[in-house]
Design an enzyme around this catalytic site. Structure first.
Site: not given
Ligand code: 3PG
Length: 210
Positions: A41, A129, A45, A69
């Site tokens: 994924e 999610k 960002r 995101t």
């Molecule tokens: C995110 O969207 O940043 C994820 O949920 C990752 O979360 P984590 O860094 O706690 O694994």
């Protein structure tokens, strides 16, 4: 095959990645695949994210490509146009609900309360999610949604580690878990692909029992 079935077969750990350099996309995907992790994924960002998705789609490595995101319908469409197979949002909003009538690719919206789940169901989303997982009640909370929401499947993400992933994976309403622990920024920056392969190997050896 649905995206839930594909992701379940694919590891079932989805690495959540913040990619700063498009040139890292291909070696990163290869390192993950070598470690037995068949999905990624890429979070929208950074400026490099959509190009990284494009590069991976073009390289056709077999990895299942997600865009993370995704905060609105425009980004959802951009992710699809770049070649992503699925999209993930930390939450849900009106523009995503509206776009789901003609979804360009499957999207997992985020939900952690009964009301948020009901809202997602109303908009036609059944694969969600659960975010942020650890601070929203963890595996116990996900488990308590199995009975009232029989049709809903989750990808818990947020605050999950290799040590805590199994508690989620053992639940029948969990398809896969997401996490950034497989692809830490320092390893990406230093291009330590074999170290990422080792983390992927460890993650892919976690069983989805239920
Ligand atoms: C995110 O969207 O940043 C994820 O949920 C990752 O979360 P984590 O860094 O706690 O694994």
């Amino acid at each position: 095959m649905s995206i839930a079935e594909m992701l379940n077969k694919a590891a079932p750990i989805v690495p959540v990645v913040v990619i700063e350099n498009v040139e890292h996309a291909l070696p990163l995907a290869e390192a993950l695949l070598q470690g037995g992790v068949h999905s990624i994924e890429i979070t929208l960002r950074t400026d490099a994210a959509l190009d990284a998705i494009r590069a991976l789609a073009k390289a056709d490595t077999g990895i299942i490509i997600g865009a993370g995101t995704v905060l609105n319908a425009t980004q959802w469409q951009q992710a699809a146009d770049a070649g992503a197979h699925f999209a993930v949002s930390p939450g849900l909003c009106a523009s995503l609900e509206k776009q789901n009538i003609n979804a360009p690719i499957p999207l997992l919206p985020g939900a952690v309360t009964a009301s948020e789940i009901q809202r997602a169901l109303e908009a036609g989303f059944e694969f969600l999610k659960f975010f942020p997982a650890a601070s929203s009640g963890g595996a116990d909370a996900v488990k308590s949604f199995a009975s009232p929401f029989k049709q809903v499947k989750f990808c818990p993400t947020g605050g999950i580690s290799v040590e805590t992933a199994t508690a989620y994976l053992n639940l029948p309403n969990v398809v896969c878990v997401g996490g950034s622990w497989l692809t830490p920024a320092s390893l990406l920056r230093e291009q330590r692909w074999s170290a990422i392969s080792d983390l992927a190997k460890q993650a892919s050896s976690l069983d989805k029992k239920a």
